[in-house]
Design an enzyme around this catalytic site. Sequence first.
Site, PDB file in Angstrom:
ATOM      1  N   HIS A   1       0.834  -1.206   0.000  1.00  0.00           N
ATOM      2  CA  HIS A   1       0.000   0.000   0.000  1.00  0.00           C
ATOM      3  C   HIS A   1       0.865   1.251   0.000  1.00  0.00           C
ATOM      4  CE1 HIS A   1       0.104   0.929   4.453  1.00  0.00           C
ATOM      5  NE2 HIS A   1       0.202  -0.374   4.586  1.00  0.00           N
TER       6      HIS A   1
ATOM      7  N   ASP B   1      -0.503   4.339   0.667  1.00  0.00           N
ATOM      8  CA  ASP B   1      -1.062   5.373   1.551  1.00  0.00           C
ATOM      9  C   ASP B   1      -0.413   5.264   2.920  1.00  0.00           C
ATOM     10  OD1 ASP B   1      -2.443   2.902   2.097  1.00  0.00           O
ATOM     11  OD2 ASP B   1      -4.013   4.021   3.141  1.00  0.00           O
TER      12      ASP B   1
ATOM     13  N   GLU C   1      -5.355   1.264   2.422  1.00  0.00           N
ATOM     14  CA  GLU C   1      -5.193   0.216   3.443  1.00  0.00           C
ATOM     15  C   GLU C   1      -5.410   0.804   4.822  1.00  0.00           C
ATOM     16  OE1 GLU C   1      -3.685  -2.407   6.399  1.00  0.00           O
ATOM     17  OE2 GLU C   1      -2.890  -0.420   6.026  1.00  0.00           O
TER      18      GLU C   1
ATOM     19  N   HIS D   1     -24.224  27.293  28.425  1.00  0.00           N
ATOM     20  CA  HIS D   1     -23.418  27.855  29.503  1.00  0.00           C
ATOM     21  C   HIS D   1     -23.456  26.866  30.664  1.00  0.00           C
ATOM     22  CE1 HIS D   1     -22.164  30.384  32.822  1.00  0.00           C
ATOM     23  NE2 HIS D   1     -21.899  31.404  31.978  1.00  0.00           N
TER      24      HIS D   1
ATOM     25  N   THR E   1     -16.301  27.475  29.755  1.00  0.00           N
ATOM     26  CA  THR E   1     -17.328  26.827  30.561  1.00  0.00           C
ATOM     27  C   THR E   1     -18.538  26.540  29.701  1.00  0.00           C
ATOM     28  OG1 THR E   1     -17.858  29.061  31.304  1.00  0.00           O
ATOM     29  CG2 THR E   1     -16.611  27.674  32.825  1.00  0.00           C
TER      30      THR E   1
ATOM     31  N   ARG F   1     -10.123  -5.165  18.049  1.00  0.00           N
ATOM     32  CA  ARG F   1      -9.315  -6.109  17.261  1.00  0.00           C
ATOM     33  C   ARG F   1      -9.923  -7.487  17.446  1.00  0.00           C
ATOM     34  NH1 ARG F   1      -5.477  -3.525  13.833  1.00  0.00           N
ATOM     35  NH2 ARG F   1      -5.272  -1.491  14.810  1.00  0.00           N
TER      36      ARG F   1
ATOM     37  N   SER G   1      -3.756  -5.326  11.499  1.00  0.00           N
ATOM     38  CA  SER G   1      -4.719  -5.821  10.523  1.00  0.00           C
ATOM     39  C   SER G   1      -4.309  -5.371   9.120  1.00  0.00           C
ATOM     40  CB  SER G   1      -6.107  -5.253  10.820  1.00  0.00           C
ATOM     41  OG  SER G   1      -6.425  -5.421  12.192  1.00  0.00           O
TER      42      SER G   1
ATOM     43  N   HIS H   1       2.870   4.176  12.651  1.00  0.00           N
ATOM     44  CA  HIS H   1       1.731   5.029  13.025  1.00  0.00           C
ATOM     45  C   HIS H   1       2.115   6.075  14.067  1.00  0.00           C
ATOM     46  CE1 HIS H   1      -1.609   2.027  11.610  1.00  0.00           C
ATOM     47  NE2 HIS H   1      -0.549   2.020  10.821  1.00  0.00           N
TER      48      HIS H   1
HETATM   49  N1  BES Z   1       1.066  -2.773   8.187  1.00  0.00           N
HETATM   50  C1  BES Z   1       0.015  -2.548   9.113  1.00  0.00           C
HETATM   51  C2  BES Z   1      -0.491  -3.796   9.769  1.00  0.00           C
HETATM   52  C3  BES Z   1       0.486  -4.588  10.592  1.00  0.00           C
HETATM   53  C4  BES Z   1       1.483  -3.979  11.330  1.00  0.00           C
HETATM   54  C5  BES Z   1       0.370  -5.941  10.637  1.00  0.00           C
HETATM   55  C6  BES Z   1       2.360  -4.728  12.057  1.00  0.00           C
HETATM   56  C7  BES Z   1       1.228  -6.694  11.388  1.00  0.00           C
HETATM   57  C8  BES Z   1       2.251  -6.089  12.104  1.00  0.00           C
HETATM   58  C9  BES Z   1      -1.132  -1.867   8.386  1.00  0.00           C
HETATM   59  O1  BES Z   1      -0.720  -0.814   7.559  1.00  0.00           O
HETATM   60  C10 BES Z   1      -2.055  -1.247   9.389  1.00  0.00           C
HETATM   61  O2  BES Z   1      -1.625  -0.421  10.139  1.00  0.00           O
HETATM   62  N2  BES Z   1      -3.304  -1.582   9.309  1.00  0.00           N
HETATM   63  C11 BES Z   1      -4.309  -0.940  10.043  1.00  0.00           C
HETATM   64  C12 BES Z   1      -5.564  -1.415   9.393  1.00  0.00           C
HETATM   65  C13 BES Z   1      -6.807  -0.747   9.739  1.00  0.00           C
HETATM   66  C14 BES Z   1      -6.779   0.730   9.644  1.00  0.00           C
HETATM   67  C15 BES Z   1      -7.935  -1.340   8.945  1.00  0.00           C
HETATM   68  C16 BES Z   1      -4.253  -1.317  11.494  1.00  0.00           C
HETATM   69  O3  BES Z   1      -3.858  -2.445  11.828  1.00  0.00           O
HETATM   70  O4  BES Z   1      -4.582  -0.480  12.333  1.00  0.00           O
HETATM   71 MN    MN Z   2       0.852  -1.338   6.420  1.00  0.00          MN
HETATM   72 MN    MN Z   3      -0.388   0.946   8.925  1.00  0.00          MN
END
Ligand code: BES
Ligand code: MN
Ligand code: MN
Length: 465
Positions: free
Chosen positions: A95, A97, A163, A223, A326, A339, A410, A438
């Site tokens: 991916h 993105d 993704e 308020h 406030t 998850r 995921s 992330h």
């Molecule tokens: N590459 C990751 C997933 C991942 C990271 C798998 C480390 C195993 C080990 C992927 O880009 C990711 O971050 N996926 C998201 C998917 C979601 C937004 C549907 C995630 O896992 O939060």
């Molecule tokens: Mn990834």
């Molecule tokens: Mn990711």
Amino acid sequence: MVENKAAIEFGRQNGERFVEELKELLRIPSISTLPEHAADVRRAAEFVAAELRRIGMENVRLIETKTPEHPGGHPLVYADWLHAEGRPTVLCYGHYDVQPAEPLNEWTTPPFDPTERNGNLYARGAVDDKGQMWMHVKALESLFAANDGKLPVNVRVIIEGEEEVGGEGIARFVREHGDQLRADVALVSDTEMFAPELPTLCVGLRGMIYTEIEVRGARTDLHSGMYGGAAPNPFVALAQIIAKLKDDNGRVLIPGFYDKVATPTADELKAWKALPFDEEHYRETEVGSRELTGEAGYSVLERTWARPTLDVHGMPGGFVGAGAKTVIPAKALAKVSMRLVPDQTPAETFVKYKAYVESIVPRGVEVTVRMIHSGDPIVVSTDNPYVQAATGAMREVFGTETVFVRGGGSIPIVGDFVRELKIPTLMMGFGLPDDNLHAPNEKFHLANFHRGIESIVRFFAAVSA
Ligand code: BES
Ligand code: MN
Ligand code: MN
């Protein structure tokens, strides 16, 4: 041993150029979740497509994923090369993105200004997943260059741009046009190695449902002195709801949530116990909290790989500026995800969750529970010759045997590759546990970028043989 000496040599000679090109891609802020970056996301897709064309891939095109139901869809990048008669076809997935880069002030160097330090390349997307996707492209380039413009196997490439927002576009494409991705095996490089120097195949991923809970109280903001004591407060109501989602021992309180949870096999659990895992080191260096939390009675690896969980990501709304205001906000929002693990399903879990939240709504407020996106959990089979091709390739590069792990994250499309395309899927990733996916200061260990390319070259050669 099967190998492709000239291709490996080409990779070594051109490694620095590969990194410079990757930096160019990393400068494009292709943040899929932010509508204001839609043009950047497309620019990244075009950049990748142009390179696939340049190295010799054919039928390179962007596949649009926008539909009336999915207006924010980002393009897929497709390419193929199908002239290795009688040889298997590999479907390469990645991916382009990335996740948002905030908080920006936590980055040592800016997220979209890729910078090398201590053998690492720092940038948003360095390892997740632009850098790992680029390994595929550069392995293909090396093979083309060393073999008179030919590949040892047939290859299809599909690279998505959503993704990180659930992968709805690619899921639809696989459902409706799976025949265009016909292959014998899928190769995914979007996971991590268990430890530096330890080649790893990831054989399972958690699924997820990502939701929003919206709570509405008064017609408009009020308020808090004039109305406090009489008007409902949506944030307090939301806090009360959230407090009932999990108990103090980390157990999710949604009725029936654990009904379908499958226990890993005895062999799997035994193999996990043998992995070099130091819980204290993990707490200190990766998590950095005083204590680890979660369900009692399960190891950290079980808790993050084989047990479902629930997290809150943010609570937008109300007053969050500096100083004080406030006000009793008219509404509050919480972003909540779960998850999932085999054999839980997103649809069934969402129904149970929604019904439970609706049953615990405090007096005076209204609640809406929405699904943002979802993905199935998956465990892939290791009973196929491609697994040997991969472990053999990585043995040559790393000089050691591959470990089999699951990942807690995921990748929604992997489940569809297995279930819709019905092909074995290999998750051969080269990230490291401290790569900050992330998070601020995401990086890719450049030695792993190069070893990844060589592993993939050797994998293709082995699949051909
Ligand atoms: N590459 C990751 C997933 C991942 C990271 C798998 C480390 C195993 C080990 C992927 O880009 C990711 O971050 N996926 C998201 C998917 C979601 C937004 C549907 C995630 O896992 O939060
Ligand atoms: Mn990834
Ligand atoms: Mn990711």
